[in-house]
Design a protein around this motif. Sequence first.
Motif, PDB file in Angstrom:
ATOM      1  N   VAL A   1      19.467 -39.050 -72.385  1.00 13.93           N
ATOM      2  CA  VAL A   1      18.453 -38.597 -71.483  1.00 13.93           C
ATOM      3  C   VAL A   1      18.903 -37.180 -70.611  1.00 13.93           C
TER       4      VAL A   1
ATOM      5  N   ARG B   1      18.322 -45.706 -72.563  1.00  5.68           N
ATOM      6  CA  ARG B   1      17.960 -44.517 -72.240  1.00  5.68           C
ATOM      7  C   ARG B   1      19.227 -44.147 -71.409  1.00  5.68           C
ATOM      8  N   ILE B   2      20.139 -43.369 -71.515  1.00  3.92           N
ATOM      9  CA  ILE B   2      21.019 -42.976 -70.673  1.00  3.92           C
ATOM     10  C   ILE B   2      21.426 -41.629 -70.588  1.00  3.92           C
ATOM     11  N   GLY B   3      21.491 -41.280 -69.236  1.00  2.00           N
ATOM     12  CA  GLY B   3      21.578 -39.521 -68.840  1.00  2.00           C
ATOM     13  C   GLY B   3      23.001 -39.554 -68.241  1.00  2.00           C
ATOM     14  N   GLN B   4      23.126 -39.860 -66.910  1.00  3.03           N
ATOM     15  CA  GLN B   4      24.188 -39.686 -66.062  1.00  3.03           C
ATOM     16  C   GLN B   4      25.274 -40.229 -66.310  1.00  3.03           C
TER      17      GLN B   4
ATOM     18  N   LYS C   1      17.233 -34.736 -69.128  1.00  3.79           N
ATOM     19  CA  LYS C   1      15.981 -34.050 -68.418  1.00  3.79           C
ATOM     20  C   LYS C   1      17.014 -33.433 -67.256  1.00  3.79           C
TER      21      LYS C   1
ATOM     22  N   SER D   1      11.944 -36.099 -69.781  1.00  7.84           N
ATOM     23  CA  SER D   1      10.799 -36.841 -69.183  1.00  7.84           C
ATOM     24  C   SER D   1       9.604 -35.859 -68.531  1.00  7.84           C
TER      25      SER D   1
ATOM     26  N   MET E   1      19.110 -48.339 -68.317  1.00 14.75           N
ATOM     27  CA  MET E   1      19.770 -47.147 -68.174  1.00 14.75           C
ATOM     28  C   MET E   1      20.952 -46.924 -67.706  1.00 14.75           C
ATOM     29  N   SER E   2      21.598 -45.788 -67.167  1.00 10.55           N
ATOM     30  CA  SER E   2      23.058 -45.505 -66.518  1.00 10.55           C
ATOM     31  C   SER E   2      23.556 -46.834 -65.985  1.00 10.55           C
TER      32      SER E   2
ATOM     33  N   MET F   1      11.566 -50.169 -66.920  1.00  8.48           N
ATOM     34  CA  MET F   1      12.583 -49.709 -66.194  1.00  8.48           C
ATOM     35  C   MET F   1      13.097 -50.848 -65.262  1.00  8.48           C
TER      36      MET F   1
ATOM     37  N   ILE G   1       9.910 -39.743 -72.340  1.00 11.41           N
ATOM     38  CA  ILE G   1      10.140 -40.862 -71.657  1.00 11.41           C
ATOM     39  C   ILE G   1       9.444 -40.964 -70.119  1.00 11.41           C
TER      40      ILE G   1
ATOM     41  N   MET H   1       8.765 -50.854 -73.290  1.00 17.28           N
ATOM     42  CA  MET H   1       9.617 -50.280 -72.591  1.00 17.28           C
ATOM     43  C   MET H   1       9.540 -50.579 -70.998  1.00 17.28           C
TER      44      MET H   1
END
Length: 227
Positions: free
Chosen positions: A31, A214-217, A33, A54, A198-199, A157, A76, A155
Amino acid sequence: MIPTLEENLNRIKADIHRLSPHPDKVTLVAVTKRFPVSVMQQAVNLGIDNLGESRIQEALEKFEKDPLSGVIRHFIGVLQSNKVQKLVDHFHWLHSLDHIKIARKIYEKESSINICIQVNTSGEKTKSGLRPESVQDFVKTLQKETPGLHIQGLMTMGPLTEDENKIRHAFRLLREIGDVLQTYETDTFSFREYSMGMSSDYRIALEEGATMLRIGQGLFGPRPENQ
Ligand SMILES: *Cc1c(COP(=O)(O)O)cnc(C)c1O
């Protein structure tokens, strides 16, 4: 020492193999964004081939600078209905369908974008998504009104809490809803994808059968603030 992107990626890959009941079915969506194009390029250079964004406008500005050809693009975030054309022109996946109005617009455009239906499994009012008890009726409506959509799964969260049991419960609920939906499979509707984790909670999601993380940080470090 702050771990590098490569170290984070290797840790997540190892977690997928250690924790998932079906590691070969798990896709890592990085991710990006609010991260700049340079970060997206670093990810791609390490072999990451699925990126999540996003906000349509921000994503298109970045893809304009570098289309990152070959990358599978996932949307997302919350989608406004006036952005559907841009969505179907520039993305391969939509993770956040929860309004029939958006579904109708995608259907009118005869798009074969892959879609996950978002479910609010935690009941948190700040979160988007259908209520769990509404999902079946929503799918029936989609089958009647928009039968050619490429529905792939669900999906959610996880709730914002330290309580692992609550997080696990939310992910398990998504799997249970998906199980019930198997009877609604058609040529273009299937419910095999579970976009969850997520993270902060992807390890629990893996144990509960996630197929898309869905992983960003957790890959890139703290996300830059909104400008
Ligand atoms: C930002 C975002 C993520 C990733 O969050 P991280 O904490 O950076 O891993 C996942 N899913 C959605 C819907 C998001 O908006």
